[in-house]
Design a protein around this motif. Structure first.
Motif, mmCIF file in Angstrom:
data_model
loop_
_atom_site.group_PDB
_atom_site.id
_atom_site.type_symbol
_atom_site.label_atom_id
_atom_site.label_comp_id
_atom_site.label_asym_id
_atom_site.label_seq_id
_atom_site.Cartn_x
_atom_site.Cartn_y
_atom_site.Cartn_z
ATOM 1 N N GLY A 55 0.004 1.481 -4.670
ATOM 2 C CA GLY A 55 -0.890 0.423 -4.182
ATOM 3 C C GLY A 55 -2.099 0.965 -3.436
ATOM 4 N N ASN B 99 2.763 4.397 -2.590
ATOM 5 C CA ASN B 99 2.224 5.498 -3.401
ATOM 6 C C ASN B 99 1.203 5.006 -4.424
ATOM 7 O OD1 ASN B 99 3.804 7.438 -2.172
ATOM 8 N ND2 ASN B 99 5.473 7.247 -3.654
ATOM 9 N N LEU C 272 13.314 4.275 -8.298
ATOM 10 C CA LEU C 272 12.543 3.200 -8.941
ATOM 11 C C LEU C 272 12.845 3.141 -10.437
ATOM 12 C CD1 LEU C 272 9.070 3.440 -7.106
ATOM 13 C CD2 LEU C 272 10.876 1.740 -6.781
ATOM 14 N N ASN D 70 0.140 -4.845 4.452
ATOM 15 C CA ASN D 70 1.341 -4.066 4.125
ATOM 16 C C ASN D 70 2.415 -4.403 5.160
ATOM 17 O OD1 ASN D 70 2.304 -1.790 2.287
ATOM 18 N ND2 ASN D 70 2.932 -1.062 4.295
ATOM 19 N N ARG D 71 3.654 -4.461 4.674
ATOM 20 C CA ARG D 71 4.758 -4.803 5.591
ATOM 21 C C ARG D 71 4.755 -3.888 6.807
ATOM 22 N NH1 ARG D 71 10.799 -3.969 3.461
ATOM 23 N NH2 ARG D 71 9.914 -1.895 3.199
ATOM 24 N N SER D 72 4.668 -2.560 6.599
ATOM 25 C CA SER D 72 4.514 -1.642 7.734
ATOM 26 C C SER D 72 3.013 -1.557 8.011
ATOM 27 C CB SER D 72 5.026 -0.248 7.421
ATOM 28 O OG SER D 72 6.130 -0.335 6.564
ATOM 29 N N SER E 176 3.648 -5.046 -9.641
ATOM 30 C CA SER E 176 4.917 -4.355 -9.400
ATOM 31 C C SER E 176 5.756 -4.385 -10.670
ATOM 32 C CB SER E 176 5.712 -5.067 -8.300
ATOM 33 O OG SER E 176 4.868 -5.608 -7.310
ATOM 34 N N LEU F 178 0.840 -1.212 0.000
ATOM 35 C CA LEU F 178 0.000 0.000 0.000
ATOM 36 C C LEU F 178 0.868 1.252 0.000
ATOM 37 C CD1 LEU F 178 -2.475 -1.513 2.569
ATOM 38 C CD2 LEU F 178 -3.031 -0.991 0.184
ATOM 39 N N LYS G 8 6.919 -3.456 -19.871
ATOM 40 C CA LYS G 8 7.116 -2.345 -18.922
ATOM 41 C C LYS G 8 8.550 -1.816 -18.977
ATOM 42 C CE LYS G 8 6.462 0.419 -15.477
ATOM 43 N NZ LYS G 8 5.842 1.705 -15.754
ATOM 44 N N GLU H 245 10.186 -12.173 -1.147
ATOM 45 C CA GLU H 245 9.883 -12.307 0.278
ATOM 46 C C GLU H 245 8.392 -12.547 0.513
ATOM 47 O OE1 GLU H 245 13.491 -9.376 1.659
ATOM 48 O OE2 GLU H 245 11.524 -9.038 2.555
ATOM 49 N N LEU H 246 7.569 -11.867 -0.271
ATOM 50 C CA LEU H 246 6.119 -12.001 -0.063
ATOM 51 C C LEU H 246 5.613 -13.387 -0.478
ATOM 52 C CD1 LEU H 246 5.121 -8.410 -1.117
ATOM 53 C CD2 LEU H 246 4.723 -9.452 1.122
ATOM 54 N N PHE I 251 6.866 9.461 -8.818
ATOM 55 C CA PHE I 251 7.561 8.221 -9.177
ATOM 56 C C PHE I 251 9.031 8.447 -8.812
ATOM 57 C CE2 PHE I 251 9.241 5.452 -12.858
ATOM 58 C CZ PHE I 251 9.301 4.336 -12.030
HETATM 59 P P1 NAP Z 1 6.455 2.797 -2.770
HETATM 60 O O1 NAP Z 1 5.541 3.927 -2.480
HETATM 61 O O2 NAP Z 1 7.887 2.886 -2.400
HETATM 62 O O3 NAP Z 1 5.818 1.492 -2.067
HETATM 63 C C1 NAP Z 1 6.513 0.280 -2.046
HETATM 64 C C2 NAP Z 1 5.659 -0.790 -1.386
HETATM 65 O O4 NAP Z 1 6.418 -2.020 -1.396
HETATM 66 C C3 NAP Z 1 5.334 -0.495 0.080
HETATM 67 O O5 NAP Z 1 4.052 -1.015 0.380
HETATM 68 C C4 NAP Z 1 6.426 -1.289 0.811
HETATM 69 O O6 NAP Z 1 6.104 -1.637 2.131
HETATM 70 C C5 NAP Z 1 6.490 -2.527 -0.061
HETATM 71 N N1 NAP Z 1 7.737 -3.261 0.128
HETATM 72 C C6 NAP Z 1 8.988 -2.874 -0.224
HETATM 73 N N2 NAP Z 1 9.884 -3.833 0.121
HETATM 74 C C7 NAP Z 1 9.170 -4.835 0.684
HETATM 75 C C8 NAP Z 1 9.526 -6.105 1.221
HETATM 76 N N3 NAP Z 1 10.798 -6.525 1.228
HETATM 77 N N4 NAP Z 1 8.536 -6.882 1.698
HETATM 78 C C9 NAP Z 1 7.245 -6.466 1.674
HETATM 79 N N5 NAP Z 1 6.839 -5.286 1.190
HETATM 80 C C10 NAP Z 1 7.805 -4.471 0.684
HETATM 81 O O7 NAP Z 1 6.447 2.402 -4.327
HETATM 82 P P2 NAP Z 1 5.342 2.734 -5.430
HETATM 83 O O8 NAP Z 1 5.637 4.045 -6.023
HETATM 84 O O9 NAP Z 1 3.982 2.439 -4.884
HETATM 85 O O10 NAP Z 1 5.740 1.638 -6.528
HETATM 86 C C11 NAP Z 1 5.349 0.277 -6.418
HETATM 87 C C12 NAP Z 1 5.737 -0.442 -7.718
HETATM 88 O O11 NAP Z 1 5.052 0.181 -8.808
HETATM 89 C C13 NAP Z 1 7.227 -0.384 -8.051
HETATM 90 O O12 NAP Z 1 7.628 -1.591 -8.623
HETATM 91 C C14 NAP Z 1 7.313 0.762 -9.056
HETATM 92 O O13 NAP Z 1 8.441 0.605 -9.917
HETATM 93 C C15 NAP Z 1 6.001 0.597 -9.788
HETATM 94 N N6 NAP Z 1 5.460 1.829 -10.407
HETATM 95 C C16 NAP Z 1 5.443 3.007 -9.730
HETATM 96 C C17 NAP Z 1 4.915 4.151 -10.332
HETATM 97 C C18 NAP Z 1 4.868 5.486 -9.631
HETATM 98 O O14 NAP Z 1 4.594 6.495 -10.308
HETATM 99 N N7 NAP Z 1 5.085 5.558 -8.325
HETATM 100 C C19 NAP Z 1 4.397 4.073 -11.629
HETATM 101 C C20 NAP Z 1 4.393 2.845 -12.286
HETATM 102 C C21 NAP Z 1 4.932 1.718 -11.654
HETATM 103 P P3 NAP Z 1 6.441 -0.624 3.361
HETATM 104 O O15 NAP Z 1 5.308 0.341 3.389
HETATM 105 O O16 NAP Z 1 6.504 -1.511 4.546
HETATM 106 O O17 NAP Z 1 7.762 0.023 3.034
#
Ligand code: NAP
Length: 286
Positions: free
Chosen positions: A16, A14, A239, A34-36, A98, A12, A174, A76-77, A235
């Motif tokens: 999720g 940015n 990433l 969510n992990r946290s 992801s 969950l 992607k 890990e998940l 973003f």
């Molecule tokens: P984010 O805000 O950094 O969130 C990352 C999520 O992954 C958090 O829920 C985090 O949990 C979890 N996580 C990370 N390491 C983990 C682990 N070892 N075990 C369990 N949970 C873990 O990232 P985001 O922007 O949402 O991006 C998520 C994915 O979408 C990425 O692969 C990214 O490349 C892709 N994406 C992002 C965008 C964008 O604009 N942001 C656009 C397209 C695609 P915690 O809360 O516990 O840290």
């Protein structure tokens, strides 16, 4: 009337969080993890059920979505102590949205099948705004029947869900898209830098680009951030640096891709937590 699909949502961040919210808003039951834990608790108030482990999500839901950082989080998940593969149920569908490598998808798809589940890789194009409004583009790899099962759920999340091939094909699509994103981010930054070095107003340059054949959705998204010097991550640059590494590991070795890969790896140390367009700050400091 058929009862709605019970969905699970893991991750969950940015992206999720707004995506899971869309399923809740559509009236679907959502089991969240969510992990946290605080991020999952925040969704409880909006109607989600919070599960203590990934395995408990798969126990309770028919279709489980993952939206987490990278390969390591995915592994890990699935395989962790209370991971998805510890679920005692069978016949479920796991959809990994992801951005990860095709290799981890192939590995997790095999493990899923061995435990009686289906796996789709379904990364997305678009950022937080598109996640909030259900306007993502979803590229899917995996079995056709599993894709058909997920399609009505994708309709709540994106304007397009396209099956592009077998397991891992969505991930490769992607990586192609994000290689282009790297070109666009660095290209825009370099044009702005050139203009600034020659005494032009950034606002004037951006207005000219917007009115020309070079206008783009990307520029519309990032123009204000450049003008306001607001580099808060929609973003995160780290990433994109990760995605360019994944593309390289898949054999990306063309002139622009090599340069962009190098620039983003260098920028990651200082600007990793800022938005991709902070590549402009990095280039300015060079
Ligand atoms: P984010 O805000 O950094 O969130 C990352 C999520 O992954 C958090 O829920 C985090 O949990 C979890 N996580 C990370 N390491 C983990 C682990 N070892 N075990 C369990 N949970 C873990 O990232 P985001 O922007 O949402 O991006 C998520 C994915 O979408 C990425 O692969 C990214 O490349 C892709 N994406 C992002 C965008 C964008 O604009 N942001 C656009 C397209 C695609 P915690 O809360 O516990 O840290």
């Amino acid at each position: 009337m058929e009862s709605p699909t019970t969905t699970g949502w893991i991750g969950l961040g940015n992206m999720g969080k707004p995506m899971a919210r869309r399923l809740l808003a559509a009236g679907l039951p959502v089991i969240a993890y969510n992990r946290s834990p605080a991020k999952a608790e925040a969704l409880r108030a909006e109607g989600a059920t919070v599960a203590p482990t990934p395995a408990a999500v798969l126990d309770a839901a028919q279709v489980v979505f993952l939206m987490v950082s990278d390969d390591q989080a995915t592994r890990e998940l699935f395989t962790g102590e209370h991971g998805l593969l510890q679920s005692s149920t069978t016949g479920k569908l796991v959809v990994n949205m992801s951005t990860v490598s095709p290799g981890i998808s192939q590995e997790m798809a095999e493990l899923s099948r061995a435990h009686g589940h289906e796996y789709l890789d379904a990364p997305v194009s678009g950022s937080v705004k598109q996640a909030e409004t259900g306007q993502l583009a979803i590229m899917v790899g995996g079995d056709e029947a599993a894709f058909k099962q997920a399609q009505p759920l994708f309709a709540h999340l994106g304007k397009l869900a396209l099956r592009v091939g077998p397991t891992g094909a969505g991930n490769n699509a992607k990586l192609a898209m994000n290689t282009l994103l790297g070109f666009q981010a660095q290209g825009l930054a370099e044009a702005v830098l050139f203009a600034q070095q020659h005494g032009l107003q950034t606002a004037d340059l951006l207005e000219l680009i917007k009115s020309s054949a070079l206008a783009s959705v990307f520029l519309n998204l990032k123009g204000d951030a450049i003008l306001n010097e607001n580099y808060q991550a929609a973003f995160a640059l780290k990433l994109l640096a990760k995605d360019l590494r994944l593309a390289k590991a898949e054999g990306s070795d063309t002139p622009l891709a090599n340069v962009v890969h190098q620039t983003f790896q260098e920028a990651e140390t200082t600007h990793g937590d800022e938005d991709v367009i902070a590549i402009l700050k990095h280039l300015k400091q060079q």
